[in-house]
Write a protein that holds these residues in place. Structure first.
Motif, PDB file in Angstrom:
ATOM      1  N   HIS A  53      76.803  33.248 -97.121  1.00  0.00           N
ATOM      2  CA  HIS A  53      77.573  33.768 -98.253  1.00  0.00           C
ATOM      3  C   HIS A  53      78.058  35.187 -97.977  1.00  0.00           C
ATOM      4  CE1 HIS A  53      78.867  34.521-102.333  1.00  0.00           C
ATOM      5  NE2 HIS A  53      78.010  35.514-102.453  1.00  0.00           N
ATOM      6  N   LEU A  54      77.165  36.040 -97.482  1.00  0.00           N
ATOM      7  CA  LEU A  54      77.528  37.423 -97.210  1.00  0.00           C
ATOM      8  C   LEU A  54      78.548  37.510 -96.083  1.00  0.00           C
ATOM      9  CD1 LEU A  54      77.104  40.373 -97.886  1.00  0.00           C
ATOM     10  CD2 LEU A  54      75.093  40.384 -96.404  1.00  0.00           C
ATOM     11  N   ARG A  55      78.356  36.703 -95.045  1.00  0.00           N
ATOM     12  CA  ARG A  55      79.302  36.711 -93.923  1.00  0.00           C
ATOM     13  C   ARG A  55      80.677  36.224 -94.380  1.00  0.00           C
ATOM     14  NH1 ARG A  55      76.398  34.087 -90.982  1.00  0.00           N
ATOM     15  NH2 ARG A  55      77.241  31.998 -91.264  1.00  0.00           N
ATOM     16  N   THR A  56      80.695  35.232 -95.252  1.00  0.00           N
ATOM     17  CA  THR A  56      81.963  34.717 -95.778  1.00  0.00           C
ATOM     18  C   THR A  56      82.707  35.780 -96.562  1.00  0.00           C
ATOM     19  OG1 THR A  56      81.066  32.466 -95.880  1.00  0.00           O
ATOM     20  CG2 THR A  56      83.006  32.944 -97.222  1.00  0.00           C
ATOM     21  N   LEU A  57      81.994  36.523 -97.401  1.00  0.00           N
ATOM     22  CA  LEU A  57      82.638  37.584 -98.178  1.00  0.00           C
ATOM     23  C   LEU A  57      83.233  38.651 -97.270  1.00  0.00           C
ATOM     24  CD1 LEU A  57      80.035  38.043-101.063  1.00  0.00           C
ATOM     25  CD2 LEU A  57      82.308  37.022-101.238  1.00  0.00           C
ATOM     26  N   LEU A  58      82.494  39.044 -96.235  1.00  0.00           N
ATOM     27  CA  LEU A  58      82.998  40.066 -95.310  1.00  0.00           C
ATOM     28  C   LEU A  58      84.236  39.568 -94.555  1.00  0.00           C
ATOM     29  CD1 LEU A  58      79.627  41.425 -93.873  1.00  0.00           C
ATOM     30  CD2 LEU A  58      81.291  42.725 -95.201  1.00  0.00           C
ATOM     31  N   VAL A  59      84.227  38.313 -94.152  1.00  0.00           N
ATOM     32  CA  VAL A  59      85.364  37.762 -93.408  1.00  0.00           C
ATOM     33  C   VAL A  59      86.583  37.633 -94.320  1.00  0.00           C
ATOM     34  CG1 VAL A  59      86.220  35.715 -92.213  1.00  0.00           C
ATOM     35  CG2 VAL A  59      83.946  36.594 -91.688  1.00  0.00           C
ATOM     36  N   HIS A  60      86.372  37.195 -95.579  1.00  0.00           N
ATOM     37  CA  HIS A  60      87.500  37.100 -96.510  1.00  0.00           C
ATOM     38  C   HIS A  60      88.105  38.476 -96.769  1.00  0.00           C
ATOM     39  CE1 HIS A  60      87.219  32.945 -97.053  1.00  0.00           C
ATOM     40  NE2 HIS A  60      86.330  32.875 -98.028  1.00  0.00           N
ATOM     41  N   GLY A  61      87.250  39.492 -96.917  1.00  0.00           N
ATOM     42  CA  GLY A  61      87.769  40.845 -97.102  1.00  0.00           C
ATOM     43  C   GLY A  61      88.518  41.337 -95.881  1.00  0.00           C
ATOM     44  N   ALA A  62      87.995  41.020 -94.695  1.00  0.00           N
ATOM     45  CA  ALA A  62      88.668  41.423 -93.459  1.00  0.00           C
ATOM     46  C   ALA A  62      90.005  40.709 -93.310  1.00  0.00           C
ATOM     47  CB  ALA A  62      87.769  41.114 -92.256  1.00  0.00           C
ATOM     48  N   ARG A  63      90.079  39.482 -93.816  1.00  0.00           N
ATOM     49  CA  ARG A  63      91.350  38.743 -93.741  1.00  0.00           C
ATOM     50  C   ARG A  63      92.438  39.461 -94.540  1.00  0.00           C
ATOM     51  NH1 ARG A  63      89.414  34.174 -94.857  1.00  0.00           N
ATOM     52  NH2 ARG A  63      89.303  33.383 -92.731  1.00  0.00           N
ATOM     53  N   ALA A  64      92.063  40.057 -95.667  1.00  0.00           N
ATOM     54  CA  ALA A  64      93.040  40.809 -96.457  1.00  0.00           C
ATOM     55  C   ALA A  64      93.506  42.044 -95.703  1.00  0.00           C
ATOM     56  CB  ALA A  64      92.419  41.213 -97.797  1.00  0.00           C
ATOM     57  N   VAL A  65      92.584  42.683 -94.958  1.00  0.00           N
ATOM     58  CA  VAL A  65      92.954  43.860 -94.170  1.00  0.00           C
ATOM     59  C   VAL A  65      93.954  43.476 -93.078  1.00  0.00           C
ATOM     60  CG1 VAL A  65      92.095  45.649 -92.607  1.00  0.00           C
ATOM     61  CG2 VAL A  65      90.777  45.035 -94.638  1.00  0.00           C
ATOM     62  N   VAL A  66      93.681  42.372 -92.386  1.00  0.00           N
ATOM     63  CA  VAL A  66      94.567  41.933 -91.299  1.00  0.00           C
ATOM     64  C   VAL A  66      95.927  41.513 -91.851  1.00  0.00           C
ATOM     65  CG1 VAL A  66      94.861  40.252 -89.435  1.00  0.00           C
ATOM     66  CG2 VAL A  66      92.604  41.249 -89.874  1.00  0.00           C
ATOM     67  N   ARG A  67      95.931  40.880 -93.013  1.00  0.00           N
ATOM     68  CA  ARG A  67      97.190  40.407 -93.589  1.00  0.00           C
ATOM     69  C   ARG A  67      98.104  41.558 -93.996  1.00  0.00           C
ATOM     70  NH1 ARG A  67      95.111  37.805 -97.411  1.00  0.00           N
ATOM     71  NH2 ARG A  67      95.524  39.250 -99.126  1.00  0.00           N
ATOM     72  N   THR A  68      97.531  42.649 -94.483  1.00  0.00           N
ATOM     73  CA  THR A  68      98.341  43.776 -94.964  1.00  0.00           C
ATOM     74  C   THR A  68      98.550  44.855 -93.906  1.00  0.00           C
ATOM     75  OG1 THR A  68      96.344  44.862 -95.851  1.00  0.00           O
ATOM     76  CG2 THR A  68      97.574  43.404 -97.337  1.00  0.00           C
ATOM     77  N   ALA A  69      97.913  44.718 -92.753  1.00  0.00           N
ATOM     78  CA  ALA A  69      98.010  45.759 -91.717  1.00  0.00           C
ATOM     79  C   ALA A  69      99.433  46.022 -91.230  1.00  0.00           C
ATOM     80  CB  ALA A  69      97.102  45.401 -90.537  1.00  0.00           C
ATOM     81  N   PRO A  70     100.303  44.998 -91.074  1.00  0.00           N
ATOM     82  CA  PRO A  70     101.666  45.283 -90.579  1.00  0.00           C
ATOM     83  C   PRO A  70     102.461  46.218 -91.485  1.00  0.00           C
ATOM     84  CG  PRO A  70     101.170  42.945 -90.356  1.00  0.00           C
ATOM     85  CD  PRO A  70     100.059  43.546 -91.154  1.00  0.00           C
ATOM     86  N   ASN A  71     102.085  46.349 -92.747  1.00  0.00           N
ATOM     87  CA  ASN A  71     102.823  47.205 -93.675  1.00  0.00           C
ATOM     88  C   ASN A  71     102.318  48.648 -93.691  1.00  0.00           C
ATOM     89  OD1 ASN A  71     104.231  44.873 -94.493  1.00  0.00           O
ATOM     90  ND2 ASN A  71     102.653  44.376 -96.003  1.00  0.00           N
ATOM     91  N   ARG A  72     101.319  48.944 -92.862  1.00  0.00           N
ATOM     92  CA  ARG A  72     100.722  50.284 -92.858  1.00  0.00           C
ATOM     93  C   ARG A  72     100.753  50.839 -91.447  1.00  0.00           C
ATOM     94  NH1 ARG A  72      97.861  50.451 -97.805  1.00  0.00           N
ATOM     95  NH2 ARG A  72      97.589  48.363 -98.728  1.00  0.00           N
TER      96      ARG A  72
END
Length: 351
Positions: free
Chosen positions: A274-293
């Protein structure tokens, strides 16, 4: 009787097996007791280290043993199994627990307070409802597909399409099938309501915890991830460094190496799923928005994504959030999850 150095206890529902060893590892105490006798027997022993497998009831018993003057240490079941001698029984299990805790290389399980257990109960109950909701949506989708109605897998799409299909009296859906799917839809709506209730409770915990709010300053960490981290690892004192925490979470590669040949495989997936899933989902948001920053962190993420692909970059960000520590050469990421918990200082990123 020789002084007991470590007392291994095989916890069960009614019958408990005790195995005491001295400083040299020799067995000096063996006893099988019932549940109502356990505190009396342990309380009659001189203060020692009590070793317990991390299982249901372990932290509750640990608090009671500590009130009796003992020191309690927890070990994961997977580290106990290799030390079981002979056949599988309570006596050998208690001896294996005692032996495993004596090994200096065996990592211990972080202890949990009542507050941590309460937060963890919130997360587990919410996840149970989410699983039921997913199963319900899949069943509705399957029943409708069998009648010729197909739509995407997104739950947002399901919330839009299912009511439209049920309300359309001109389609070929029979009344019996319509009533059946309507009952499942009603169940799904009830699960949504209950999940929202748990979300509000988790957000209340987040707002009242300064530690959770410090962790949430890290990119890719929100209220649910922050509260789950605090519930799972507390202040992080059980971990030597951030790399140790990342390995405990299962975010490091598995190895299959021999001699000079080093083979790195997929992540180990140890620890809390559960904890690993939450961290990976949060990291996915970082990777998805990275091209705009264009800051230093997102430049690193974009470069990694181009070289290694989206999924590997996502896991790498989750790993970095857990383990990265201060360095003189590269001050871009001043603190990780572990460092914020361990030091009590706020997260500081690159300017």
């Amino acid at each position: 009787m020789t002084t007991i150095d470590i007392l291994g206890i095989d916890i069960a529902k009614d019958v408990f097996q005790l195995h005491g060893a001295d400083r040299r590892g020799r067995a000096v105490f063996k006893r099988r007791v019932m549940r109502e006798q356990l505190l009396g027997v342990v309380g009659g022993l001189e203060p020692c280290t009590v070793a317990i497998e991390a299982c249901n009831g372990a932290f509750c018993w640990a608090r009671k043993f500590e009130e009796l003057g003992h020191k309690v240490r927890f070990v994961a079941p997977r580290y106990v199994k290799p030390f079981v001698r002979g056949q599988k029984n309570d006596g050998n299990d208690a001896e294996a627990i005692c032996t495993a805790v004596r090994q200096p290389h065996i990592p211990l399980v972080p202890r949990k307070t009542l507050e941590q257990q309460d937060i963890q109960a919130l997360h587990r109950a919410r996840q149970r409802l989410v699983n039921h909701r997913t199963a319900t949506v899949c069943q509705i989708r399957g029943l409708l597909l069998d009648r010729g109605f197909a739509f995407g897998k997104s739950i947002t799409r399901a919330r839009k399409m299912i009511p439209e299909i049920l309300n359309d009296r001109t389609n070929e859906l029979s009344e019996m099938a319509r009533d059946t799917i309507a009952e499942l839809w009603d169940l799904m709506c009830d699960l949504d309501r209950r999940i929202i209730s748990f979300d509000k409770k988790i957000n209340d915990v987040f707002k009242n915890s300064a530690t959770c709010q410090r962790i949430a300053k890290i990119k890719g960490v929100g209220p649910k991830t922050a509260t789950a981290i605090v519930a799972a690892i507390g202040d992080g004192k059980e971990f030597r460094n951030g790399r140790h925490l990342a390995a405990w979470l299962g975010l490091v590669p598995r190895q299959q190496s021999s001699g000079d040949k080093r083979t790195m495989l997929s992540i180990s997936k140890r620890g809390s799923q559960h904890l690993r899933t939450l961290l990976v989902h949060g990291a996915r948001a970082v990777v998805r928005t990275a091209p705009n920053r264009n800051d230093q962190l997102n430049a690193w993420v974009n470069d990694l994504r181009e070289r290694r692909g989206y999924n590997r970059a996502t896991v790498a960000v989750a790993n970095k959030n857990a383990r990265f520590e201060p360095s003189l050469e590269r001050m871009a990421f001043r603190f990780s999850l572990w460092a914020v918990l361990r030091s009590g200082e706020p997260y500081r990123a690159a300017a």
